[in-house]
Design a protein around this motif. Structure first.
Motif, PDB file in Angstrom:
ATOM      1  N   GLY A 134      -7.031 -89.282  -0.862  1.00 37.91           N
ATOM      2  CA  GLY A 134      -6.627 -89.073  -2.248  1.00 37.91           C
ATOM      3  C   GLY A 134      -7.766 -88.732  -3.183  1.00 37.91           C
ATOM      4  O   GLY A 134      -7.533 -88.466  -4.372  1.00 37.91           O
ATOM      5  N   ALA A 135      -8.986 -88.718  -2.688  1.00 36.59           N
ATOM      6  CA  ALA A 135     -10.154 -88.499  -3.546  1.00 36.59           C
ATOM      7  C   ALA A 135     -10.486 -87.015  -3.669  1.00 36.59           C
ATOM      8  O   ALA A 135     -10.175 -86.209  -2.797  1.00 36.59           O
ATOM      9  CB  ALA A 135     -11.352 -89.246  -2.987  1.00 36.59           C
ATOM     10  N   THR A 136     -11.140 -86.682  -4.782  1.00 35.73           N
ATOM     11  CA  THR A 136     -11.740 -85.363  -4.963  1.00 35.73           C
ATOM     12  C   THR A 136     -13.196 -85.572  -5.350  1.00 35.73           C
ATOM     13  O   THR A 136     -13.598 -86.669  -5.747  1.00 35.73           O
ATOM     14  CB  THR A 136     -11.020 -84.553  -6.046  1.00 35.73           C
ATOM     15  OG1 THR A 136     -11.139 -85.246  -7.312  1.00 35.73           O
ATOM     16  CG2 THR A 136      -9.555 -84.355  -5.714  1.00 35.73           C
ATOM     17  N   GLY A 137     -13.996 -84.508  -5.243  1.00 41.28           N
ATOM     18  CA  GLY A 137     -15.400 -84.724  -5.539  1.00 41.28           C
ATOM     19  C   GLY A 137     -16.164 -83.472  -5.861  1.00 41.28           C
ATOM     20  O   GLY A 137     -15.684 -82.340  -5.711  1.00 41.28           O
ATOM     21  N   LEU A 138     -17.402 -83.718  -6.305  1.00 41.94           N
ATOM     22  CA  LEU A 138     -18.336 -82.670  -6.699  1.00 41.94           C
ATOM     23  C   LEU A 138     -19.660 -82.916  -6.004  1.00 41.94           C
ATOM     24  O   LEU A 138     -20.189 -84.036  -6.045  1.00 41.94           O
ATOM     25  CB  LEU A 138     -18.528 -82.685  -8.221  1.00 41.94           C
ATOM     26  CG  LEU A 138     -19.610 -81.779  -8.805  1.00 41.94           C
ATOM     27  CD1 LEU A 138     -19.284 -80.301  -8.573  1.00 41.94           C
ATOM     28  CD2 LEU A 138     -19.783 -82.066 -10.305  1.00 41.94           C
ATOM     29  N   GLY A 139     -20.210 -81.887  -5.360  1.00 44.51           N
ATOM     30  CA  GLY A 139     -21.519 -81.960  -4.737  1.00 44.51           C
ATOM     31  C   GLY A 139     -22.506 -81.072  -5.470  1.00 44.51           C
ATOM     32  O   GLY A 139     -22.206 -79.908  -5.760  1.00 44.51           O
ATOM     33  N   ILE A 140     -23.679 -81.624  -5.770  1.00 42.95           N
ATOM     34  CA  ILE A 140     -24.721 -80.891  -6.501  1.00 42.95           C
ATOM     35  C   ILE A 140     -25.950 -80.757  -5.619  1.00 42.95           C
ATOM     36  O   ILE A 140     -26.364 -81.713  -4.951  1.00 42.95           O
ATOM     37  CB  ILE A 140     -25.111 -81.643  -7.800  1.00 42.95           C
ATOM     38  CG1 ILE A 140     -23.895 -81.830  -8.709  1.00 42.95           C
ATOM     39  CG2 ILE A 140     -26.250 -80.919  -8.517  1.00 42.95           C
ATOM     40  CD1 ILE A 140     -23.357 -80.549  -9.297  1.00 42.95           C
ATOM     41  N   ASP A 141     -26.547 -79.583  -5.617  1.00 38.85           N
ATOM     42  CA  ASP A 141     -27.813 -79.396  -4.909  1.00 38.85           C
ATOM     43  C   ASP A 141     -28.604 -78.290  -5.607  1.00 38.85           C
ATOM     44  O   ASP A 141     -28.019 -77.390  -6.217  1.00 38.85           O
ATOM     45  CB  ASP A 141     -27.580 -79.029  -3.445  1.00 38.85           C
ATOM     46  CG  ASP A 141     -28.754 -79.424  -2.563  1.00 38.85           C
ATOM     47  OD1 ASP A 141     -28.670 -80.467  -1.872  1.00 38.85           O
ATOM     48  OD2 ASP A 141     -29.771 -78.710  -2.575  1.00 38.85           O
ATOM     49  N   ALA A 142     -29.919 -78.376  -5.497  1.00 34.28           N
ATOM     50  CA  ALA A 142     -30.772 -77.350  -6.076  1.00 34.28           C
ATOM     51  C   ALA A 142     -30.886 -76.126  -5.182  1.00 34.28           C
ATOM     52  O   ALA A 142     -31.355 -75.070  -5.622  1.00 34.28           O
ATOM     53  CB  ALA A 142     -32.171 -77.923  -6.341  1.00 34.28           C
ATOM     54  N   SER A 143     -30.476 -76.245  -3.927  1.00 27.88           N
ATOM     55  CA  SER A 143     -30.649 -75.179  -2.945  1.00 27.88           C
ATOM     56  C   SER A 143     -29.367 -74.380  -2.766  1.00 27.88           C
ATOM     57  O   SER A 143     -28.336 -74.915  -2.347  1.00 27.88           O
ATOM     58  CB  SER A 143     -31.076 -75.782  -1.596  1.00 27.88           C
ATOM     59  OG  SER A 143     -30.935 -74.837  -0.551  1.00 27.88           O
ATOM     60  N   ALA A 144     -29.430 -73.099  -3.022  1.00 28.46           N
ATOM     61  CA  ALA A 144     -28.279 -72.230  -2.790  1.00 28.46           C
ATOM     62  C   ALA A 144     -27.947 -72.171  -1.300  1.00 28.46           C
ATOM     63  O   ALA A 144     -26.772 -72.080  -0.918  1.00 28.46           O
ATOM     64  CB  ALA A 144     -28.556 -70.832  -3.325  1.00 28.46           C
ATOM     65  N   GLU A 145     -28.966 -72.230  -0.458  1.00 27.07           N
ATOM     66  CA  GLU A 145     -28.744 -72.185   0.986  1.00 27.07           C
ATOM     67  C   GLU A 145     -27.965 -73.420   1.443  1.00 27.07           C
ATOM     68  O   GLU A 145     -27.018 -73.317   2.238  1.00 27.07           O
ATOM     69  CB  GLU A 145     -30.088 -72.107   1.706  1.00 27.07           C
ATOM     70  CG  GLU A 145     -29.997 -71.783   3.170  1.00 27.07           C
ATOM     71  CD  GLU A 145     -31.345 -71.444   3.771  1.00 27.07           C
ATOM     72  OE1 GLU A 145     -31.377 -70.929   4.903  1.00 27.07           O
ATOM     73  OE2 GLU A 145     -32.373 -71.714   3.121  1.00 27.07           O
ATOM     74  N   ALA A 146     -28.354 -74.587   0.944  1.00 23.12           N
ATOM     75  CA  ALA A 146     -27.648 -75.806   1.304  1.00 23.12           C
ATOM     76  C   ALA A 146     -26.201 -75.756   0.827  1.00 23.12           C
ATOM     77  O   ALA A 146     -25.271 -76.177   1.544  1.00 23.12           O
ATOM     78  CB  ALA A 146     -28.359 -77.019   0.711  1.00 23.12           C
ATOM     79  N   LEU A 147     -25.980 -75.242  -0.374  1.00 25.24           N
ATOM     80  CA  LEU A 147     -24.616 -75.178  -0.906  1.00 25.24           C
ATOM     81  C   LEU A 147     -23.732 -74.236  -0.092  1.00 25.24           C
ATOM     82  O   LEU A 147     -22.528 -74.471   0.046  1.00 25.24           O
ATOM     83  CB  LEU A 147     -24.653 -74.745  -2.370  1.00 25.24           C
ATOM     84  CG  LEU A 147     -25.248 -75.777  -3.333  1.00 25.24           C
ATOM     85  CD1 LEU A 147     -25.432 -75.161  -4.716  1.00 25.24           C
ATOM     86  CD2 LEU A 147     -24.363 -77.021  -3.416  1.00 25.24           C
ATOM     87  N   ALA A 148     -24.313 -73.188   0.463  1.00 23.82           N
ATOM     88  CA  ALA A 148     -23.526 -72.293   1.324  1.00 23.82           C
ATOM     89  C   ALA A 148     -23.036 -73.049   2.560  1.00 23.82           C
ATOM     90  O   ALA A 148     -21.881 -72.885   2.985  1.00 23.82           O
ATOM     91  CB  ALA A 148     -24.360 -71.080   1.724  1.00 23.82           C
ATOM     92  N   TYR A 149     -23.897 -73.878   3.131  1.00 22.92           N
ATOM     93  CA  TYR A 149     -23.469 -74.709   4.260  1.00 22.92           C
ATOM     94  C   TYR A 149     -22.388 -75.692   3.816  1.00 22.92           C
ATOM     95  O   TYR A 149     -21.410 -75.927   4.538  1.00 22.92           O
ATOM     96  CB  TYR A 149     -24.660 -75.487   4.827  1.00 22.92           C
ATOM     97  CG  TYR A 149     -25.487 -74.729   5.833  1.00 22.92           C
ATOM     98  CD1 TYR A 149     -25.092 -74.657   7.163  1.00 22.92           C
ATOM     99  CD2 TYR A 149     -26.672 -74.106   5.468  1.00 22.92           C
ATOM    100  CE1 TYR A 149     -25.853 -73.979   8.099  1.00 22.92           C
ATOM    101  CE2 TYR A 149     -27.448 -73.424   6.392  1.00 22.92           C
ATOM    102  CZ  TYR A 149     -27.037 -73.363   7.713  1.00 22.92           C
ATOM    103  OH  TYR A 149     -27.800 -72.691   8.639  1.00 22.92           O
ATOM    104  N   ALA A 150     -22.570 -76.296   2.650  1.00 25.98           N
ATOM    105  CA  ALA A 150     -21.600 -77.289   2.171  1.00 25.98           C
ATOM    106  C   ALA A 150     -20.224 -76.666   1.997  1.00 25.98           C
ATOM    107  O   ALA A 150     -19.199 -77.254   2.397  1.00 25.98           O
ATOM    108  CB  ALA A 150     -22.082 -77.897   0.860  1.00 25.98           C
ATOM    109  N   ARG A 151     -20.159 -75.495   1.404  1.00 18.50           N
ATOM    110  CA  ARG A 151     -18.861 -74.846   1.201  1.00 18.50           C
ATOM    111  C   ARG A 151     -18.221 -74.462   2.539  1.00 18.50           C
ATOM    112  O   ARG A 151     -17.003 -74.598   2.721  1.00 18.50           O
ATOM    113  CB  ARG A 151     -19.039 -73.617   0.309  1.00 18.50           C
ATOM    114  CG  ARG A 151     -19.439 -73.965  -1.124  1.00 18.50           C
ATOM    115  CD  ARG A 151     -19.483 -72.743  -2.027  1.00 18.50           C
ATOM    116  NE  ARG A 151     -19.835 -73.121  -3.387  1.00 18.50           N
ATOM    117  CZ  ARG A 151     -21.051 -72.939  -3.931  1.00 18.50           C
ATOM    118  NH1 ARG A 151     -22.008 -72.339  -3.226  1.00 18.50           N
ATOM    119  NH2 ARG A 151     -21.292 -73.315  -5.168  1.00 18.50           N
TER     120      ARG A 151
END
Length: 277
Positions: free
Chosen positions: A137-154
């Motif tokens: 039931g949870a939703t969330g937000l992930g923050i990172d300074a690295s665009a490369e890391a965020l591509a993996y996260a998505r």
């Protein structure tokens, strides 16, 4: 190197001998790489494939491991909590010690769980996606300074069927975030600039996810003052630290107005602070 010839069982034995000088987990490394080369899991390898011919792709994988490249980068995957994540160069490899944060959150919230989760320094989405898998039931937000890391996260959120519940954004810790969260998770960099690290970490994993000034505490000094306004009533922030940093991080957290409870990892080492306002 002899690791590419004969039956699987012989290739594994040869690879383990080759890797023994550079890895404390040489046999396990060999098994994980062989399973990857065969496109199966390790259990299937050990139960059903020891007497099949070794695949030609195994030896190149062992050669990469001999250069201290992390197993997770070679296979492109890493298990964490109940999820499996894509990882590779440019992102921190998830560690079992970080599961301490999810365990602490589960003990705090129980089965009901938090409604909103914030993961600061999300990397490949490690803590956020583990939390969302734990609480449907949870939703969330992930923050990172690295665009490369965020591509993996998505990509990981999509793989896990969590893309509708997980958003990711580039940022500097919590700067500019206005909403409140029931659970804040963070595994910031905490290694001192001159601290010794294994070659596979120092030579391969991203320095920005590892190092935090001469004393390893720079990220905590930036992070903790930002957190109190972001916590919803009854919410907690759970923050990881290095095994020798408990007292120093406690002082930074309490100076920011938190009441703190330490949490140990499975090795009974101090690993996280549970922070409440």
């Amino acid at each position: 190197m002899r690791a590419g010839t004969g039956l699987v069982r012989h290739a594994l034995a040869d690879a383990a001998r080759d890797l023994a000088a550079s890895s404390p987990t040489a046999r396990l490394d060999a098994e994980l790489l062989m399973a990857h080369a065969l496109g199966i899991d390790r259990e299937s390898l050990l139960l059903r494939h020891l007497d099949t011919p070794a695949p030609p792709g195994f030896a190149p994988l062992v050669a990469r491991r001999l250069t201290h490249e992390p197993i997770a980068y070679i296979t492109g995957r890493r298990a964490f909590w109940t999820v499996e994540l894509r990882v590779g160069p440019g992102v921190l490899v998830p560690r079992p010690d970080s599961e301490t944060l999810i365990e602490a959150a589960r003990d705090h919230f129980g089965q009901a769980g938090p409604a909103r989760v914030l993961d600061l320094g999300t990397g490949p989405g490690t803590l956020l996606l583990a939390a969302l898998a734990e609480w449907p039931g949870a939703t969330g937000l992930g923050i990172d300074a690295s665009a490369e890391a965020l591509a993996y996260a998505r990509a990981n959120a999509a793989d896990l069927g969590l893309a509708a519940r997980a958003a990711f954004a580039r940022g500097d810790w919590a700067a500019g975030i206005a909403e409140r969260f029931d659970l804040i998770l963070a595994n910031p960099p905490y290694v001192g600039t001159d601290e010794p690290l294994p070659d596979e970490v120092r030579r391969h994993e991203p320095a920005a996810a590892l190092f935090a000034g001469a004393d390893g505490l720079a990220a905590y000094r930036a992070l903790f003052p930002q957190l109190p306004p972001l916590l919803a009533p009854g919410g907690v922030a759970i923050v990881e630290f290095g095994a020798t940093q408990a007292e120093a991080v406690r002082q930074i957290a309490t100076a920011a107005g938190f009441k703190v409870t330490p949490r140990q990892d499975l090795g009974q080492r101090p690993r996280a602070l549970i922070c409440e306002t």
